[in-house]
Design a protein around this motif. Structure first.
Motif, short mmCIF file in Angstrom:
data_model
loop_
_atom_site.label_atom_id
_atom_site.label_comp_id
_atom_site.label_asym_id
_atom_site.label_seq_id
_atom_site.Cartn_x
_atom_site.Cartn_y
_atom_site.Cartn_z
N ARG A 176 43.31 27.82 27.52
CA ARG A 176 42.71 29.09 27.93
C ARG A 176 41.36 28.88 28.61
N ARG A 209 42.05 28.05 32.09
CA ARG A 209 42.49 29.20 32.86
C ARG A 209 41.31 30.12 33.20
N LEU A 255 44.93 36.36 32.88
CA LEU A 255 44.81 35.05 33.48
C LEU A 255 46.16 34.49 33.87
N ARG A 256 46.18 33.71 34.90
CA ARG A 256 47.43 33.13 35.40
C ARG A 256 48.13 32.34 34.29
N SER A 274 42.63 36.00 39.36
CA SER A 274 43.49 36.18 38.19
C SER A 274 44.84 36.75 38.61
#
Length: 889
Positions: free
Chosen positions: A116, A119, A157-158, A183
């Protein structure tokens, strides 16, 4: 050694635009990156942190105190902003800070927290520092006076399932204003991941996005291989936030029959067939109140079907936009077209510097794809002119450039340029602009084809018969023969993969041809004179495949077998279509539809199945009164019974029965009598139904086949239960379950238990009903049988109503009604007589408004949620009812 998870704060950084800097200034970039690493380490270590790893042009660092992480990020950005400290290059770093639990092993950290953090960094722009909510919670009130926070809200987020609330660090020395975050909205979609990067289409992406905002139907138009699919997928990813009900990609290339277009769209959207509702109407109903983006890819060979469906959606679904790709427009009112051009190429490669050439989108694409097969390759002064020449000769067509770049495995760039030049001179004839772009692409494929030896060419053209990809084993069975020895197929196939003519998916061990290349290979197959022989082997292979798996569609292996057929369904349909021209094709078609009948039932594809069986029965060579015809007629009649078409069913079943009696095939007689009895009962002829069912049971017992005995027992019991004779039905259902357990057929066990459960409820044995339902739902989960799961929800709704759980009953019933399309089967009259009074009682108990809300809630929650609710409730359901609505039948 791995230690238990501990809370830590992580900082990820990455340089923006570093690849371009490496290409333009490789020497200075080497010095600048060394300075970057030194500055990062100083900023981290001065604040009690530790650099875990360098990531090429970034870093990952860990801190015990999130405040130290925040201060280090600010210090690093300030240091990096001074070009005098980075070899005169202006470096801009994206930075993300996140806190959470992570696992530590061998002085490194692992887990979702780090993913995370990466990201979060990826959503930032160069010079920007993004901080997550957990970090903010622990530093708020402790920040130095110069550092502030700007709340950016929740950001999806992607590749992450849930939103993250992000903040931007503000400091007097840092840039404050940036474009929107990088994003991707976590919106429902099936956009396939791409194995390679999106190169050279920045302008087209921007212009297409603007065009899509102005219309509800945008068709990307261009030649095969021009990049329409890739552009549409990237555009969908860019605008995903605008469509809360998702973006749905429908690949039409494998579909040869226009009648299957709507089914492909419905399948993608999760819409199953509904009795009495045309598939196009079901799609329109789904779309009516949604905001979604529908991507229809490769429409050119099914234009009429696409145009008809899209026109219906544009009329009735104001919130839906359609993004199509095709070699020609759909010609639907309201359509806007976006011509997808070739990639820009350098005007005069001989006079351009390497850096200027590298800016060309076509050259960038060639360089990236060449580096993938020849690590270390880059466009430099000694090869820039030649690479630009290749791109110009290929007219900037992406697929052509990628195929040329793939040759870098074996050929120098100068040789590639010479080969292209020689080949295209013959085809252009001096007026290159006058030829269609498809002809240019054909010239490149001709060139790739000419590089193959004769066995490779033979395999290549024979592979074109596969409609939905293939495995190595299928290629060996269908394509071996003549100059292609079976033992050589694996090496020849690997060679075609290396030459970029075949696409390999190593995760699924499957292969496929890009559609443009497949069409080319089909032409080669036609010209070779091998088409008939290859199609014969194709039909025989898939017939053997289907007949081998048919017995496994019942029993413990059902789920895995259904999944295997899912993957090959397009090939099986193609084989069915090819039966018409095959030797003995009429008989083979009948055998194939019979083998696929259980699959179509489990997948709820009754409309497709009935059409396929009808066409097989009408094919030349399928008219003889023999067992294959009788079996196919039985299957068609059974399906018509399931869908409530009783008159039509009786016609097919009586013809099947007559042939079976002529052949003295007692097995088939017993099988056919059962749905004939159901159909007669559906027409209101209970005496005829009872006579057929009892004859079926008598024959099944005399033949001694356990599966037939169980099915016949169930048919007789159903009629007794429908007549109110629960005492007479129950022992027969008990015997069905016992026989099914002996056979090891969990789906048949579930059928017997479902009927027993309705008997238990009818005579007030609620504890027995609860136990039986628990096993039924477990079987539905293990086998993934939609018919079993659907029926389990119906019976659970009835039990909940009896026990006074009226809200739950109607929620489950709402899910049932919304998902009747999952099987395409109408409720058996006896089952309907059981369920409807209980549902009516629940509605009366709740009142109109609350009942409607409960059913609506169930419809929206859907099948999977309803199954989970039923499983949980049954595990703790009371043994006595709270209310006592009447139970009939």
């Amino acid at each position: 050694m791995e230690t238990p998870g501990a809370v830590a704060t992580f900082v990820f950084t990455d340089l923006e635009g570093s690849s371009r800097l490496w290409e333009r200034e490789p020497a200075r970039m080497q010095l600048a990156l060394a300075a970057h690493d030194r500055l990062a380490r100083e900023a981290v270590e001065a604040r009690a942190g530790r650099v875990l790893k360098s990531t090429g042009d970034g870093m990952c660092a860990v801190f015990d105190d999130p405040l130290h992480a925040v201060e280090a990020a600010v210090a690093f950005q300030n240091a990096l902003a001074d070009p005098e400290r980075t070899a005169g290059l202006e470096l801009r770093a994206r930075c993300g800070v996140h806190l959470g639990v992570a696992q530590q092993r061998d002085n490194d950290y692992f887990g979702n927290t780090l993913n995370r953090a990466a990201r979060i960094m990826g959503a930032a722009h160069g010079g920007q520092v993004l901080v997550s909510q957990p970090v903010v919670d622990l530093v708020r009130g402790r920040l130095p006076e110069a550092i502030a926070l700007r709340d950016l809200g929740s950001v999806r987020l992607r590749d992450l399932a849930q939103a993250e609330r992000l903040y931007q660090l503000l400091h007097p020395t840092l840039r404050a204003d940036f474009p929107a975050l990088r994003s991707l909205e976590a919106t429902p979609n099936n956009l396939p991941l791409q194995a390679t990067s999106f190169v050279g289409r920045e302008r087209e992406l921007r212009e297409a996005r603007e065009a899509l905002a102005r219309t509800r139907l945008l068709t990307l138009v261009g030649a095969g291989g021009i990049g329409k699919t890739r552009l549409s997928l990237q555009l969908a990813a860019e605008v995903l936030d605008d469509y809360p009900d998702g973006a749905w990609f429908v690949e039409l290339a494998p579909i040869a029959d226009e009648r299957l277009v709507v089914q492909a769209v419905a399948t993608t959207l999760g819409i199953k067939e509904q009795p009495g509702v045309a598939p196009a109407d079901a799609v329109a109903q789904w779309a009516a109140d949604r905001r979604a983006l529908l991507l229809l890819d490769n429409c050119e060979h099914v234009l009429d079907a696409c145009a008809t469906l899209v026109a219906q959606l544009l009329r009735g679904a104001a919130g839906v936009r359609v993004l199509a790709s095709s070699r020609e427009p759909l010609r639907v009112p309201g359509e806007a077209t976006f011509p997808v051009p070739a990639l820009d190429v350098p005007d005069d490669a001989r006079g351009e510097a390497a850096a200027a050439c590298a800016d060309s989108p076509a050259v960038r694409l060639f360089a990236e794809r060449a580096a993938a097969v020849l690590p270390g390759f880059r466009v430099a002064a000694d090869n820039a002119g030649t690479v630009a020449l290749i791109c110009r000769h290929l007219d900037g067509i992406p697929l052509a450039i990628e195929l040329a770049a793939a040759r870098m495995r074996a050929l120098p760039v100068d040789t590639i340029a010479a080969r292209l030049s020689d080949r295209f001179r013959l085809l252009t004839g001096g007026s290159r602009a006058a030829l269609p772009r498809q002809q240019t692409l054909r010239a490149l494929i001709d060139w790739s084809h000419d590089l193959l030896d004769e066995p490779e060419r033979a395999l290549f053209r024979r592979l074109s018969v596969f409609a939905g990809g293939w495995t190595l084993e299928s290629a060996e069975a269908v394509c071996a023969g003549g100059e292609v020895a079976r033992d050589d197929v694996v090496e020849l196939l690997a060679g075609l993969v290396d030459k970029s003519l075949v696409v390999a998916d190593l995760r699924s061990a499957r292969y496929r041809l890009l559609e443009t290349i497949r069409q080319y290979a089909l032409e080669k197959l036609e010209a070779s004179g091998e088409r008939t022989a290859v199609h014969e082997r194709f039909v025989d292979h898939w017939l053997a495949f289907a007949e081998d798996l048919q017995p496994k569609l019942h029993g413990a292996a059902q789920g895995a077998t259904l999944a295997r057929i899912d993957v090959e369904h397009e090939n099986l349909l193609s084989a069915l279509a090819a039966c018409a021209a095959a030797s003995g094709g009429g008989t083979k078609g009948l055998r194939l539809v019979t083998a696929l009948k259980p699959y179509w039932f489990s997948r709820g594809q009754l409309r497709l199945a009935k059409r396929a069986i009808r066409e097989a029965l009408e094919a030349p060579g399928a008219q003889a009164r023999e067992r294959n015809r009788s079996t196919a007629l039985f299957g068609l009649g059974q399906y018509c019974t399931f869908s409530g078409e009783y008159d039509e069913a009786i016609g097919y079943l009586e013809e099947s029965l007559a042939i079976a009696r002529e052949l003295d095939d007692r097995d088939l007689v017993a099988a056919t009598l059962q749905p004939l009895g159901y159909a007669e009962f559906g027409r209101g002829r209970a005496d005829d139904a009872r006579r057929h069912s009892e004859e079926a049971l008598a024959i099944a017992r005399s033949v001694g086949r356990l599966d037939q005995i169980a099915s016949a027992l169930n048919a007789v019991a159903q009629l007794r239960r429908a007549a109110g004779d629960l005492a007479g039905a129950e022992p027969l259902y008990d015997e069905v379950v016992a026989v099914a357990r002996r056979l090891g057929d969990p789906e048949l066990v579930a059928v017997g238990l479902l009927n027993l459960t309705m008997v238990y409820i009818g005579r007030g044995a609620y504890s027995g009903a609860r136990v039986a339902l628990s096993e039924i739902i477990a079987i539905a989960g293990e086998t993934r049988s939609m018919p079993v799961g659907q029926s389990a929800l119906e019976v659970a709704a009835g039990l909940a109503s009896v026990l006074g759980e009226h809200d739950l009953a109607l929620r489950l019933y709402g899910a049932v009604e919304a998902n009747t399309s999952l099987t395409g089967i109408v409720r058996d009259p006896a089952d309907d007589a059981f369920l409807q009074p209980l549902i009516a009682a629940a509605r009366a108990a709740l009142g109109t408004e609350r009942a409607q809300e409960a059913e609506r809630s169930g419809r929206e929650a859907g099948y999977d949620d309803a199954i989970a609710q039923a499983r949980t409730w049954i595990a703790g359901a009371p043994a006595t009812r709270r209310a006592a609505p009447a139970v009939s039948g």
